[in-house]
Design an enzyme around this catalytic site. Structure first.
Site, short mmCIF file in Angstrom:
data_model
loop_
_atom_site.label_atom_id
_atom_site.label_comp_id
_atom_site.label_asym_id
_atom_site.label_seq_id
_atom_site.Cartn_x
_atom_site.Cartn_y
_atom_site.Cartn_z
N LYS A 13 14.03 -52.82 -33.28
CA LYS A 13 14.37 -51.87 -32.21
C LYS A 13 15.78 -50.99 -32.71
O LYS A 13 15.75 -49.85 -32.52
CB LYS A 13 14.86 -52.57 -31.26
CG LYS A 13 13.91 -53.47 -30.57
CD LYS A 13 14.47 -54.07 -29.09
CE LYS A 13 15.52 -54.89 -29.23
NZ LYS A 13 15.10 -56.35 -29.98
N ARG A 88 17.29 -56.78 -20.44
CA ARG A 88 16.88 -58.07 -21.29
C ARG A 88 16.29 -59.18 -20.25
O ARG A 88 15.74 -60.14 -20.49
CB ARG A 88 17.84 -58.67 -22.11
CG ARG A 88 17.60 -58.49 -23.50
CD ARG A 88 18.82 -58.91 -24.32
NE ARG A 88 18.66 -59.28 -25.64
CZ ARG A 88 19.00 -58.66 -26.69
NH1 ARG A 88 19.56 -57.21 -26.65
NH2 ARG A 88 18.95 -59.25 -27.61
N ARG A 127 18.82 -60.01 -43.10
CA ARG A 127 19.32 -58.86 -42.68
C ARG A 127 20.79 -58.76 -42.84
O ARG A 127 21.53 -59.85 -42.76
CB ARG A 127 19.26 -58.63 -41.06
CG ARG A 127 19.79 -57.78 -40.39
CD ARG A 127 19.12 -57.30 -39.12
NE ARG A 127 19.52 -58.28 -38.07
CZ ARG A 127 18.99 -58.17 -36.83
NH1 ARG A 127 18.25 -57.11 -36.39
NH2 ARG A 127 19.71 -59.04 -35.76
N ARG A 160 25.36 -60.88 -39.47
CA ARG A 160 25.92 -61.09 -38.17
C ARG A 160 26.17 -62.78 -37.95
O ARG A 160 25.14 -63.61 -38.55
CB ARG A 160 24.98 -60.48 -36.98
CG ARG A 160 24.99 -59.17 -37.07
CD ARG A 160 23.93 -58.17 -36.21
NE ARG A 160 23.51 -59.32 -35.13
CZ ARG A 160 22.51 -58.50 -34.28
NH1 ARG A 160 22.09 -57.50 -34.45
NH2 ARG A 160 22.25 -59.31 -33.15
N ARG A 171 17.51 -67.59 -29.97
CA ARG A 171 17.39 -66.01 -29.33
C ARG A 171 15.92 -65.80 -29.36
O ARG A 171 15.77 -65.00 -28.16
CB ARG A 171 17.93 -65.09 -30.37
CG ARG A 171 19.63 -65.19 -30.54
CD ARG A 171 20.32 -64.32 -31.37
NE ARG A 171 19.78 -63.02 -31.77
CZ ARG A 171 19.94 -62.15 -32.58
NH1 ARG A 171 20.13 -62.73 -33.97
NH2 ARG A 171 19.76 -61.29 -32.68
P1 AMP Z 1 21.09 -57.69 -30.04
O1 AMP Z 1 21.98 -56.91 -31.05
O2 AMP Z 1 20.41 -56.75 -29.15
O3 AMP Z 1 20.13 -58.65 -30.77
O4 AMP Z 1 22.15 -58.35 -28.99
C1 AMP Z 1 23.01 -59.46 -29.80
C2 AMP Z 1 23.44 -60.34 -28.73
O5 AMP Z 1 23.90 -59.70 -27.51
C3 AMP Z 1 22.24 -61.05 -27.96
O6 AMP Z 1 21.84 -62.28 -28.48
C4 AMP Z 1 22.93 -61.30 -26.46
O7 AMP Z 1 24.11 -62.61 -26.61
C5 AMP Z 1 23.99 -60.23 -26.36
N1 AMP Z 1 23.42 -59.05 -25.61
C6 AMP Z 1 22.93 -57.77 -26.13
N2 AMP Z 1 22.53 -57.15 -25.17
C7 AMP Z 1 22.27 -57.88 -24.04
C8 AMP Z 1 21.53 -57.73 -22.59
N3 AMP Z 1 21.14 -56.52 -22.48
N4 AMP Z 1 21.80 -58.89 -21.67
C9 AMP Z 1 22.41 -59.92 -22.24
N5 AMP Z 1 22.95 -60.09 -23.62
C10 AMP Z 1 22.84 -59.12 -24.36
#
Ligand code: AMP
Length: 216
Positions: A13, A88, A127, A160, A171
């Site tokens: 994404k 999400r 990554r 990360r 996740r």
């Molecule tokens: P990402 O970089 O999109 O993989 O997000 C990393 C982490 O941020 C996720 O595993 C969640 O803990 C938190 N996070 C990001 N976007 C959301 C969302 N829309 N709702 C809830 N938690 C989020």
């Protein structure tokens, strides 16, 4: 053009969002990036969010909804936006519908990038992200020219905290339970487009472009 990118963690994404930004000139709104910024700055929001993120759990809906609401009202979103990692959950999607109605906007397309769990795990543990500009690399498929250095800005590359295998599997499980129901939610609205995310970066971008032609 107002877009949502949907898909499991590691589906590409963020990578695709950056390519869309370059080609179409609309901003990427990544809740993950915004939360990581808050963590790096040590704000109250960051401290609260970090607990959930490190455990591979979702940050509470009201927290992310608040962040997105504020962001969507910024002037650069006038010409369009790409939501990356939001919504999400179903309550987030419903809150987004309400927000957009208030702002007189609507979503043109939801791009669902499909990638199976084993591929996701393989991708994420390799990554690396740039601390400075957020560019994303893969040590095998898309390596930086110089070890640990961003090709675009020279920033330091890092893994990360939530990209360790155990957290990635958690996740993915959270994605299956809480985020995948959004596929049906948007399918019913007639705005869902599936893309095979196992292809290489350029091929996936070509497929996305073919969909976006309708909206430009
Ligand atoms: P990402 O970089 O999109 O993989 O997000 C990393 C982490 O941020 C996720 O595993 C969640 O803990 C938190 N996070 C990001 N976007 C959301 C969302 N829309 N709702 C809830 N938690 C989020």
């Amino acid at each position: 053009m107002n877009l949502i990118l949907l898909g499991p963690p590691g589906s590409g994404k963020g990578t695709q969002a950056k390519l869309i930004v370059e080609k179409y000139g609309i901003p990427q709104i990544s809740t993950g990036d915004m939360l990581r910024d808050a963590v790096a700055q040590g704000t109250e929001l960051g401290k609260e969010a970090k607990k959930y993120m490190d455990a591979g759990q979702l940050v509470p809906d009201e927290v992310v909804i608040g962040i997105v609401k504020e962001r969507l009202q910024q002037p650069d979103c006038e010409k369009g936006f790409i939501l990356d990692g939001f919504p999400r959950t179903i309550p987030q999607a419903e809150a987004l519908d309400k927000m957009l109605e208030e702002l007189g906007k609507n979503i043109d397309a939801v791009i669902n990038i499909q990638v199976p769990e084993e591929e996701v795990v393989k991708r994420i543990v390799n990554r690396r992200s740039c601390r400075n500009c957020g560019a994303v690399y893969h040590l095998i498929y898309n390596p930086p020219k110089e070890d640990n250095k961003c090709d675009k800005c020279g920033g330091e590359l890092y893994q990360r905290d939530d990209d360790k295998e155990e957290t990635v599997r958690q996740r993915y499980k959270v994605y299956k339970e809480q985020t995948e129901p959004l596929v049906e939610y948007y399918e019913k609205k007639g705005i869902l487009y599936n893309v095979d995310g196992t292809k290489n970066i350029d091929e996936v971008f070509n497929d996305i472009n073919a969909i976006l032609q309708k909206f430009t």
